[in-house]
Design a protein around this motif. Structure first.
Motif, PDB file in Angstrom:
ATOM      1  N   SER A  95      -3.641  23.714  18.144  1.00  0.00           N
ATOM      2  CA  SER A  95      -4.679  24.387  18.805  1.00  0.00           C
ATOM      3  C   SER A  95      -5.449  24.626  17.756  1.00  0.00           C
ATOM      4  O   SER A  95      -5.248  25.155  16.573  1.00  0.00           O
ATOM      5  CB  SER A  95      -4.188  25.871  19.029  1.00  0.00           C
ATOM      6  N   PRO A  96      -6.841  24.144  17.801  1.00  0.00           N
ATOM      7  CA  PRO A  96      -7.872  24.297  16.648  1.00  0.00           C
ATOM      8  C   PRO A  96      -8.157  25.737  16.382  1.00  0.00           C
ATOM      9  O   PRO A  96      -8.849  25.912  15.343  1.00  0.00           O
ATOM     10  CB  PRO A  96      -9.038  23.395  17.522  1.00  0.00           C
ATOM     11  N   ASP A  97      -7.925  26.676  17.294  1.00  0.00           N
ATOM     12  CA  ASP A  97      -8.070  28.092  16.826  1.00  0.00           C
ATOM     13  C   ASP A  97      -7.264  28.980  17.587  1.00  0.00           C
ATOM     14  O   ASP A  97      -6.371  28.669  18.640  1.00  0.00           O
ATOM     15  CB  ASP A  97      -9.671  28.424  17.080  1.00  0.00           C
ATOM     16  N   LEU A 107       1.125  22.886  26.678  1.00  0.00           N
ATOM     17  CA  LEU A 107       1.329  21.585  26.588  1.00  0.00           C
ATOM     18  C   LEU A 107       2.458  21.322  25.755  1.00  0.00           C
ATOM     19  O   LEU A 107       3.078  20.134  25.966  1.00  0.00           O
ATOM     20  CB  LEU A 107      -0.230  21.029  25.743  1.00  0.00           C
ATOM     21  N   ALA A 108       2.743  22.070  24.638  1.00  0.00           N
ATOM     22  CA  ALA A 108       3.849  21.662  23.831  1.00  0.00           C
ATOM     23  C   ALA A 108       5.087  21.896  24.582  1.00  0.00           C
ATOM     24  O   ALA A 108       6.192  21.100  24.430  1.00  0.00           O
ATOM     25  CB  ALA A 108       3.990  22.782  22.543  1.00  0.00           C
ATOM     26  N   ASN A 109       5.235  22.970  25.746  1.00  0.00           N
ATOM     27  CA  ASN A 109       6.499  23.097  26.480  1.00  0.00           C
ATOM     28  C   ASN A 109       6.349  21.726  27.447  1.00  0.00           C
ATOM     29  O   ASN A 109       7.778  21.121  27.567  1.00  0.00           O
ATOM     30  CB  ASN A 109       6.206  24.392  27.156  1.00  0.00           C
ATOM     31  N   TYR A 110       5.250  21.260  28.091  1.00  0.00           N
ATOM     32  CA  TYR A 110       5.527  20.051  28.852  1.00  0.00           C
ATOM     33  C   TYR A 110       6.073  18.970  28.184  1.00  0.00           C
ATOM     34  O   TYR A 110       6.878  17.967  28.550  1.00  0.00           O
ATOM     35  CB  TYR A 110       4.126  19.958  29.205  1.00  0.00           C
ATOM     36  N   LEU A 111       5.323  18.556  27.048  1.00  0.00           N
ATOM     37  CA  LEU A 111       5.955  17.762  26.036  1.00  0.00           C
ATOM     38  C   LEU A 111       7.230  17.892  25.375  1.00  0.00           C
ATOM     39  O   LEU A 111       7.553  16.958  24.461  1.00  0.00           O
ATOM     40  CB  LEU A 111       4.772  17.131  25.132  1.00  0.00           C
ATOM     41  N   ASP A 112       7.855  19.134  25.326  1.00  0.00           N
ATOM     42  CA  ASP A 112       8.767  19.634  24.593  1.00  0.00           C
ATOM     43  C   ASP A 112       8.978  19.135  23.023  1.00  0.00           C
ATOM     44  O   ASP A 112       9.661  18.395  22.550  1.00  0.00           O
ATOM     45  CB  ASP A 112      10.218  18.676  25.284  1.00  0.00           C
ATOM     46  N   SER A 113       7.616  19.622  22.628  1.00  0.00           N
ATOM     47  CA  SER A 113       7.421  19.359  21.253  1.00  0.00           C
ATOM     48  C   SER A 113       7.109  20.671  20.453  1.00  0.00           C
ATOM     49  O   SER A 113       6.576  21.695  21.268  1.00  0.00           O
ATOM     50  CB  SER A 113       6.141  18.495  21.091  1.00  0.00           C
ATOM     51  N   PRO A 114       7.087  20.863  19.158  1.00  0.00           N
ATOM     52  CA  PRO A 114       6.531  22.238  18.565  1.00  0.00           C
ATOM     53  C   PRO A 114       5.002  22.149  18.701  1.00  0.00           C
ATOM     54  O   PRO A 114       4.390  21.341  19.214  1.00  0.00           O
ATOM     55  CB  PRO A 114       6.958  21.889  16.944  1.00  0.00           C
ATOM     56  N   PHE A 115       4.621  23.390  18.098  1.00  0.00           N
ATOM     57  CA  PHE A 115       2.925  23.365  18.249  1.00  0.00           C
ATOM     58  C   PHE A 115       2.620  24.089  17.017  1.00  0.00           C
ATOM     59  O   PHE A 115       3.469  24.995  16.348  1.00  0.00           O
ATOM     60  CB  PHE A 115       2.437  24.165  19.323  1.00  0.00           C
ATOM     61  N   ALA A 116       1.218  24.154  16.588  1.00  0.00           N
ATOM     62  CA  ALA A 116       0.599  24.793  15.435  1.00  0.00           C
ATOM     63  C   ALA A 116      -0.609  25.111  15.779  1.00  0.00           C
ATOM     64  O   ALA A 116      -1.135  24.871  16.652  1.00  0.00           O
ATOM     65  CB  ALA A 116       0.540  23.598  14.230  1.00  0.00           C
ATOM     66  N   ILE A 130     -11.857  24.993   8.193  1.00  0.00           N
ATOM     67  CA  ILE A 130     -10.420  25.519   8.544  1.00  0.00           C
ATOM     68  C   ILE A 130      -9.757  25.902   7.154  1.00  0.00           C
ATOM     69  O   ILE A 130      -9.950  25.455   6.175  1.00  0.00           O
ATOM     70  CB  ILE A 130      -9.320  24.096   8.632  1.00  0.00           C
ATOM     71  N   THR A 131      -9.186  27.253   7.299  1.00  0.00           N
ATOM     72  CA  THR A 131      -8.826  27.828   6.108  1.00  0.00           C
ATOM     73  C   THR A 131      -7.241  27.868   6.327  1.00  0.00           C
ATOM     74  O   THR A 131      -6.666  28.018   5.012  1.00  0.00           O
ATOM     75  CB  THR A 131      -9.286  29.467   6.425  1.00  0.00           C
ATOM     76  N   HIS A 132      -6.694  27.859   7.254  1.00  0.00           N
ATOM     77  CA  HIS A 132      -5.119  27.959   7.125  1.00  0.00           C
ATOM     78  C   HIS A 132      -4.401  27.144   8.353  1.00  0.00           C
ATOM     79  O   HIS A 132      -5.078  26.946   9.567  1.00  0.00           O
ATOM     80  CB  HIS A 132      -4.448  29.508   7.351  1.00  0.00           C
ATOM     81  N   VAL A 133      -3.260  26.776   8.178  1.00  0.00           N
ATOM     82  CA  VAL A 133      -2.404  26.290   9.287  1.00  0.00           C
ATOM     83  C   VAL A 133      -1.286  27.056   9.394  1.00  0.00           C
ATOM     84  O   VAL A 133      -0.515  27.155   8.531  1.00  0.00           O
ATOM     85  CB  VAL A 133      -2.201  24.603   9.204  1.00  0.00           C
ATOM     86  N   ILE A 134      -1.074  27.311  10.608  1.00  0.00           N
ATOM     87  CA  ILE A 134       0.226  28.254  11.008  1.00  0.00           C
ATOM     88  C   ILE A 134       1.065  27.075  11.780  1.00  0.00           C
ATOM     89  O   ILE A 134       0.922  26.588  12.823  1.00  0.00           O
ATOM     90  CB  ILE A 134       0.003  29.160  12.000  1.00  0.00           C
ATOM     91  N   GLY A 135       2.209  26.413  11.014  1.00  0.00           N
ATOM     92  CA  GLY A 135       3.187  25.755  11.687  1.00  0.00           C
ATOM     93  C   GLY A 135       3.333  24.413  10.732  1.00  0.00           C
ATOM     94  O   GLY A 135       2.354  24.031   9.811  1.00  0.00           O
ATOM     95  N   ASP A 136       4.344  23.578  11.010  1.00  0.00           N
ATOM     96  CA  ASP A 136       4.549  22.439   9.972  1.00  0.00           C
ATOM     97  C   ASP A 136       3.932  21.165  10.786  1.00  0.00           C
ATOM     98  O   ASP A 136       4.330  20.833  11.686  1.00  0.00           O
ATOM     99  CB  ASP A 136       6.122  22.159  10.018  1.00  0.00           C
TER     100      ASP A 136
END
Length: 242
Positions: A95-97, A107-116, A130-136
């Motif tokens: 998510s960009p914000d 969308l992550a649930n549909y694709l069975d993937s993590p999200f950030a 961009i100042t921070h990223v939450i997630g790997d």
């Protein structure tokens, strides 16, 4: 056109508006600003519209600006089905914000993937940092999801920010391709694998090959059929709560 239909004694006037104009001006971000999304809702209602069908509003609360029924469709199923067929290796939905976090989670649930989630600040209009990223995201293939892309500057900042943090080249997905100024050229970026959008807004034919356009026409046709014949719009979507 609404006025002409009204004067011709139309029983109902349904407005199919895939992209709802002025949707980004849904609140006052500074003193003495208009709330143009509300103004447009008032104009459409006053002139005689009895129902509005639209896709992926910038803010779902805009539905409350109308005193007539609003069918808020989403292209998320369309985009997720396309991405599933790609069999993307190690995907992570980004998510960009914070405002797009719920969409990214779906969308992550549909694709069975993590999200950030990207945290950004806006020094001026149509600019972001961009100042921070939450997630790997290191070693992952980002799938960036937005409701619309305007100048493309925010998306490029996100793509480059992800790349700096060890991510692979990204897929960029959005419902509404506004593509103002030189957005097409800006998004033809070496760190973007594909730009996936819908035809809610007409795109120029000379777009770069990395742009993939999905049609919302079948969804709009089915929604119109349900409205005319009776039924539930929610049956169009994987998540009946949409």
């Amino acid at each position: 056109m609404i006025d002409a239909a009204k004067r011709a004694s139309a029983r109902t006037i349904n407005i199919i508006m895939p992209y709802y104009g002025y949707a980004r001006q849904e609140r006052k971000a500074a003193p003495r600003e208009p709330i143009s999304a509300k103004m447009l809702a008032d104009v459409l209602t006053t002139v005689g519209a009895t129902r509005v069908i639209t896709i992926d509003l910038h803010a779902p609360a805009i539905q409350g600006f109308f005193n007539i029924p609003v069918d808020h469709l989403t292209a998320l199923d369309l985009i997720s089905d396309y991405l599933k067929e790609k069999n993307i290796k190690n995907p992570v939905v980004v998510s960009p914000d914070a405002g797009r976090a719920s969409t990214a989670e779906k969308l992550a649930n549909y694709l069975d993937s993590p999200f950030a989630i990207m945290i950004k600040k806006r020094p001026s209009h149509n600019e972001s940092v961009i100042t921070h990223v939450i997630g790997d995201v290191a070693g992952q293939t980002p799938i960036i999801i937005e409701d619309l892309i305007d100048t493309g500057s925010t998306i490029i900042n996100v793509v480059e920010g992800l790349k700096e943090r060890g991510a692979e080249d990204a897929y960029v997905c959005a419902t509404h391709p506004l593509f103002s100024a030189n957005a097409l050229q800006r998004l033809d970026h070496p760190n973007i694998r594909e730009v996936v959008v819908t035809d809610s807004i007409t795109l120029p034919p000379n777009r770069p090959e990395r742009f993939q356009v999905l049609s919302v026409a079948p969804m709009l046709a089915e929604a119109t059929k349900i409205i005319c014949q009776g039924g539930s719009i929610s049956t169009l979507f994987k998540n009946a709560g949409v």
